[in-house]
Design a protein around this motif. Structure first.
Motif, PDB file in Angstrom:
ATOM      1  N   GLN A   1       4.493 -38.024  -9.205  1.00  0.00           N
ATOM      2  CA  GLN A   1       3.248 -38.480  -9.152  1.00  0.00           C
ATOM      3  C   GLN A   1       2.548 -38.828 -10.486  1.00  0.00           C
ATOM      4  OE1 GLN A   1       0.814 -35.239  -7.313  1.00  0.00           O
ATOM      5  NE2 GLN A   1       1.959 -35.755  -5.137  1.00  0.00           N
ATOM      6  N   GLN A   2       2.948 -38.189 -11.425  1.00  0.00           N
ATOM      7  CA  GLN A   2       2.757 -38.516 -12.887  1.00  0.00           C
ATOM      8  C   GLN A   2       3.210 -40.068 -13.149  1.00  0.00           C
ATOM      9  OE1 GLN A   2       3.905 -35.625 -15.645  1.00  0.00           O
ATOM     10  NE2 GLN A   2       2.266 -34.200 -14.696  1.00  0.00           N
TER      11      GLN A   2
ATOM     12  N   ASN B   1       0.789 -46.923 -11.082  1.00  0.00           N
ATOM     13  CA  ASN B   1      -0.143 -47.449 -10.422  1.00  0.00           C
ATOM     14  C   ASN B   1      -1.294 -48.229 -11.060  1.00  0.00           C
ATOM     15  OD1 ASN B   1       0.728 -46.590  -7.885  1.00  0.00           O
ATOM     16  ND2 ASN B   1      -0.239 -44.439  -7.965  1.00  0.00           N
ATOM     17  N   GLU B   2      -1.533 -47.770 -12.429  1.00  0.00           N
ATOM     18  CA  GLU B   2      -2.468 -48.390 -13.145  1.00  0.00           C
ATOM     19  C   GLU B   2      -2.127 -49.768 -13.333  1.00  0.00           C
ATOM     20  OE1 GLU B   2      -2.993 -45.916 -16.692  1.00  0.00           O
ATOM     21  OE2 GLU B   2      -3.970 -44.401 -15.521  1.00  0.00           O
ATOM     22  N   LEU B   3      -0.692 -49.978 -13.809  1.00  0.00           N
ATOM     23  CA  LEU B   3       0.005 -51.139 -14.168  1.00  0.00           C
ATOM     24  C   LEU B   3      -0.361 -52.187 -12.661  1.00  0.00           C
ATOM     25  CD1 LEU B   3       1.503 -53.015 -15.779  1.00  0.00           C
ATOM     26  CD2 LEU B   3       3.557 -52.010 -15.196  1.00  0.00           C
ATOM     27  N   LEU B   4       0.168 -51.454 -11.587  1.00  0.00           N
ATOM     28  CA  LEU B   4      -0.031 -52.231 -10.507  1.00  0.00           C
ATOM     29  C   LEU B   4      -1.293 -52.827  -9.953  1.00  0.00           C
ATOM     30  CD1 LEU B   4       2.613 -50.456  -8.090  1.00  0.00           C
ATOM     31  CD2 LEU B   4       3.135 -52.396  -9.058  1.00  0.00           C
TER      32      LEU B   4
ATOM     33  N   SER C   1      -3.920 -53.147 -12.093  1.00  0.00           N
ATOM     34  CA  SER C   1      -4.084 -54.553 -13.001  1.00  0.00           C
ATOM     35  C   SER C   1      -3.553 -55.895 -12.607  1.00  0.00           C
ATOM     36  CB  SER C   1      -3.616 -54.227 -14.444  1.00  0.00           C
ATOM     37  OG  SER C   1      -2.415 -54.318 -14.566  1.00  0.00           O
ATOM     38  N   GLN C   2      -2.302 -55.461 -12.076  1.00  0.00           N
ATOM     39  CA  GLN C   2      -1.596 -56.803 -11.528  1.00  0.00           C
ATOM     40  C   GLN C   2      -2.286 -57.080 -10.111  1.00  0.00           C
ATOM     41  OE1 GLN C   2       2.434 -55.432 -11.134  1.00  0.00           O
ATOM     42  NE2 GLN C   2       2.815 -55.735 -13.418  1.00  0.00           N
ATOM     43  N   VAL C   3      -2.676 -56.185  -9.510  1.00  0.00           N
ATOM     44  CA  VAL C   3      -3.204 -56.614  -8.048  1.00  0.00           C
ATOM     45  C   VAL C   3      -4.567 -57.301  -8.226  1.00  0.00           C
ATOM     46  CG1 VAL C   3      -4.331 -55.592  -5.990  1.00  0.00           C
ATOM     47  CG2 VAL C   3      -1.980 -54.831  -6.691  1.00  0.00           C
ATOM     48  N   LYS C   4      -5.568 -56.927  -9.235  1.00  0.00           N
ATOM     49  CA  LYS C   4      -6.550 -57.354  -9.444  1.00  0.00           C
ATOM     50  C   LYS C   4      -6.338 -58.977  -9.844  1.00  0.00           C
ATOM     51  CE  LYS C   4      -9.063 -53.258 -10.825  1.00  0.00           C
ATOM     52  NZ  LYS C   4      -9.730 -52.547 -11.962  1.00  0.00           N
ATOM     53  N   GLU C   5      -5.562 -59.037 -10.725  1.00  0.00           N
ATOM     54  CA  GLU C   5      -5.316 -60.544 -11.166  1.00  0.00           C
ATOM     55  C   GLU C   5      -4.898 -61.228 -10.240  1.00  0.00           C
ATOM     56  OE1 GLU C   5      -2.179 -62.761 -14.210  1.00  0.00           O
ATOM     57  OE2 GLU C   5      -2.337 -60.543 -14.394  1.00  0.00           O
TER      58      GLU C   5
END
Length: 740
Positions: free
Chosen positions: A429-430, A436-439, A441-445
């Motif tokens: 999970q860690q 997830n944070e990286l994803l 940001s990619q999802v927002k873009e």
């Protein structure tokens, strides 16, 4: 002296009474009773005098009544006969109260010293009325006693039940009659034997059915252990077999029920042992081979033998299958012992005890040391029967507990693994949180890019919709322009011509009086008047087109109300007909006439419709129908010729709800048919009649919007259908269907 005379006369009377008769001397009475198996006389036939104690039966045949029915002479042929015997009690026995126990496979009437003492079953000279009694139930009759007169004469009238299936089932022969005399004080001992059998029977039934439900529950909990299923079937059929014991001893009165119960009991044993062997195969994971199917075939054969009279099927079914199946179980268990399979030793012990008890039971039964009704015999037989299922049940129960223990151990192992997995999941999970944070940001873009693309797509879609609207509007405008262009051309042309004529008229009027030509002026005035009429006609034509377009485009504001549909249709039919006749300027002899056929279904009743809109629909259809028949009447078509009669038909009917589930409303539907025998419509253009501005009438006589408007009112305004069937030169039919 007086006592000597009394004794002498008694001696003479006794001698006269017993003269020529067979006498059974009863010197002593054992505790279990004395079987009266000898000294009986027999005669087939029927005579009430044979119940008389003084009747001379010396010429009768001496017989043992306890022998099989088939061996009693002429009983099965004549169906009725008499047994007679005289008992002589010793002085010691005559001082005691005695009881006679009668059990039989016949129906009987028992006479003691000429008096009817008891009826057992139904004795009748009519064979179909005879009802024999249960052979395992006994009747009890108290015997008279006297020290001074120690003779008891017994006459028994017996009848044979022809329609009963006298098969040898169980271990009891179909004996004619068994008579046992006991002391009245010891009569309870006979009843105790029967009571013991009943108790042991219910005990076996209880044990068998408890094991059935127990192992059936095991099977439902663990369906993979099919041995529990086969064993539950085994104990079920054993319970059925054991249930027949108390039933025959306590509840079944007649012989037919006794034979049926014994037959069920005898059949149940092979079935039970076949499934027992199948359960053993399943326990040791052994496949059913040729030997198993030979055993099954043997069980089927012995069951079939039960249905042959006086067969050995019962002995083979119980004795043969028990020994054969037990031997097979021992063989399979011995192989399992050699392979050291768990539980084989326990089952082998049960098999061995069962085989030993069976051997002891049958050996003692053959040697006559005890019979099957004694306590020792009952105990040996019960132990022999129950050892096998009890040992297997114990093994399956132990196996079930071992399985549960294994499952508990596995559950504990799973819990430990779960704890380790939880720790690993925390680490994952860690890692996932960082990913997830990286994803995100990619999802927002990517989302921003997609939103931009979506806006572009929406803009493009709006442009396409606008283009389609403009294209549709262009088509509509083209249709309107085409329809209005014709009358406007006529108006413009006649207006220009009228202006030219007015100029010519003005020039003519400006001339000197002597040069003016009144004839020319009159002609010019006539031409101008004619042109103005044409302008008015085509102006009205353009106005009619605009008015029809407005009606086609406007939304009806009327509310649907319950309307008498038949009355509405009839009103608009007459309105259309008289309106069409009013437009006909011919004289009364050549004015338009048509025949109208009306067929209204009274079950239609009141239907919810918008009366104004629906009236417009039927009015349009009636106008078209009268126009079509008038066209054909004014220009006759072959082959009708002069015999043609303009006809318009209208009908209504209620349609019940369809069985295919098509939604037609809760009350079904209403169908309206409007048919004419006019000119019809060519097949090539029939599909276009509901399109706006399409008309089959000549130019200037139709707007092409009537049927289109009617179609929209029926389908969109009333959720119905409007269909057309037509044939050129024969006629047209419109069919309206609306929900009721």
């Amino acid at each position: 002296m007086r006592n000597s005379l009394i004794v002498f006369f008694l001696f003479l009377f006794n001698t006269a009474f017993t003269w020529g008769q067979s006498i059974i001397t009863v010197d002593r009475l054992p505790s279990e009773g004395l079987l009266l198996n000898k000294g009986w006389k027999w005669s087939a036939g029927d005579n009430p005098e044979w119940a008389n104690p003084e009747f001379d039966d010396s010429k009768w045949m001496e017989i043992s009544p306890s022998q099989d029915l088939s061996k009693i002479p002429q009983l099965t042929q004549k169906g009725i006969g008499w047994f007679r015997a005289t008992l002589e009690f010793s002085p010691l026995v005559a001082q005691k109260l005695t009881t006679l126990h009668i059990s039989q496979s016949l129906a009987s009437e028992i006479y003691i010293n000429g008096l009817l003492a008891k009826k057992i079953g139904v004795v009748s000279s009519t064979p179909d009325s005879v009802k024999a009694v249960n052979a395992s139930r006994s009747a009890v009759i108290g015997l008279p006693y006297s020290v001074s007169y120690p003779f008891v004469q017994i006459s028994i009238r017996v009848a044979y039940e022809r329609h009963s299936f006298y098969n040898r089932v169980g271990f009891t022969r179909n004996y004619g009659m068994r008579a046992i005399i006991t002391e009245t004080d010891n009569a309870n001992a006979v009843r105790d034997k029967i009571r013991y059998q009943i108790y042991y029977g219910w005990f076996q039934v209880g044990v068998s059915f408890i094991l059935t439900f127990l192992h059936l529950a095991f099977f439902f909990l663990y369906p993979t252990q099919r041995a529990n299923l086969y064993f539950s079937i085994t104990t079920f059929f054993l319970g059925i077999a054991f249930l027949c014991i108390p039933l025959t001893l306590s509840y079944i009165d007649y012989l037919s029920g006794y034979f049926l119960a014994e037959l069920i009991q005898t059949i149940s044993f092979p079935i039970a042992y076949i499934f027992l062997v199948r359960a053993i195969y399943e326990i040791y994971h052994q496949k059913t081979g040729i030997l198993y199917w030979i055993i099954v075939a043997f069980g089927v054969v012995v069951v079939l033998l039960l249905f042959t009279p006086y067969s050995l099927g019962s002995t083979l079914a119980e004795l043969g299958t028990e020994f054969l199946m037990t031997a097979e179980v021992i063989r399979v268990t011995a192989l399992a012992l050699r392979r050291r399979q768990p539980g084989a030793r326990l089952i082998m012990i049960g098999m061995g005890i069962s085989l030993i008890m069976f051997t002891i039971f049958y050996a003692q039964l053959v040697l006559g040391h005890y019979d099957a009704e004694e306590v020792a015999g009952i105990f040996a037989y019960q132990a022999a029967v129950l050892c096998v299922p009890m040992s297997i049940s114990l093994y399956l129960a132990i196996n079930f507990s071992i399985t549960n223990r294994d499952l508990i151990d596995k559950l504990q192992e799973n819990n430990a693994l779960t704890q380790r997995n939880l720790a690993q999941e925390l680490e994952k999970q860690q890692l996932l949180a960082a990913q997830n944070e990286l994803l995100e940001s990619q999802v927002k873009e990517r989302t921003a890019q997609l939103e931009q693309s979506l806006e572009e797509l929406k803009s493009t879609q709006n442009q396409l919709v606008q283009r389609e609207k403009m294209a549709s509007l262009g088509e509509l405008t083209a249709g309107i322009a085409h329809e209005i262009q014709n009358p406007l051309n006529f108006v413009n042309n006649f207006s220009e011509v009228s202006i030219e004529l007015l100029l010519e008229l003005k020039e003519e009027q400006e001339k000197a009086p002597e040069q003016r030509d009144e004839t020319i002026e009159g002609e010019l005035f006539g031409d101008i008047e004619q042109n103005l009429q044409k302008i008015s006609l085509h102006g009205n034509r353009a106005s009619s087109i605009v008015k029809s377009m407005l009606e086609h485009s406007r939304t009806s504001l009327g509310n649907a109300e319950l309307t008498d549909l038949n009355a509405l249709i009839d009103e608009y039919l007459l309105l259309s007909y008289h309106s069409f006749r009013a437009k006909d300027k011919n004289d009364s002899t050549t004015r338009f006439n048509a025949t109208m056929f009306k067929e209204y279904d009274p079950n239609v009743g009141k239907i919810k419709v918008v009366a104004q809109d629906f009236g417009r629909v039927v009015l349009n259809l009636f106008n078209n129908a009268f126009y079509a028949v008038n066209q054909r009447a004014t220009a006759p078509l072959p082959p009708m010729g002069e015999s043609y009669k303009p006809t318009v038909m209208v009908s209504t009917r209620r349609i019940t709800p369809p069985s295919d589930g098509t939604p037609r409303g809760a009350g079904g539907a209403v169908e309206i048919r409007i048919k004419d025998n006019g000119t019809g419509i060519p097949e090539a253009i029939a599909a276009k009649v509901f399109q706006p501005f399409f008309t089959t009438k000549p130019t200037g006589q139709g707007t092409g919007l009537g049927l289109s408007l009617s179609y929209d009112i029926v389908t969109k305004g009333h959720n119905g259908t409007l269909e057309l069937t037509t044939k050129e030169n024969e006629g047209t039919e419109f069919i309206i269907t609306i929900p009721a």
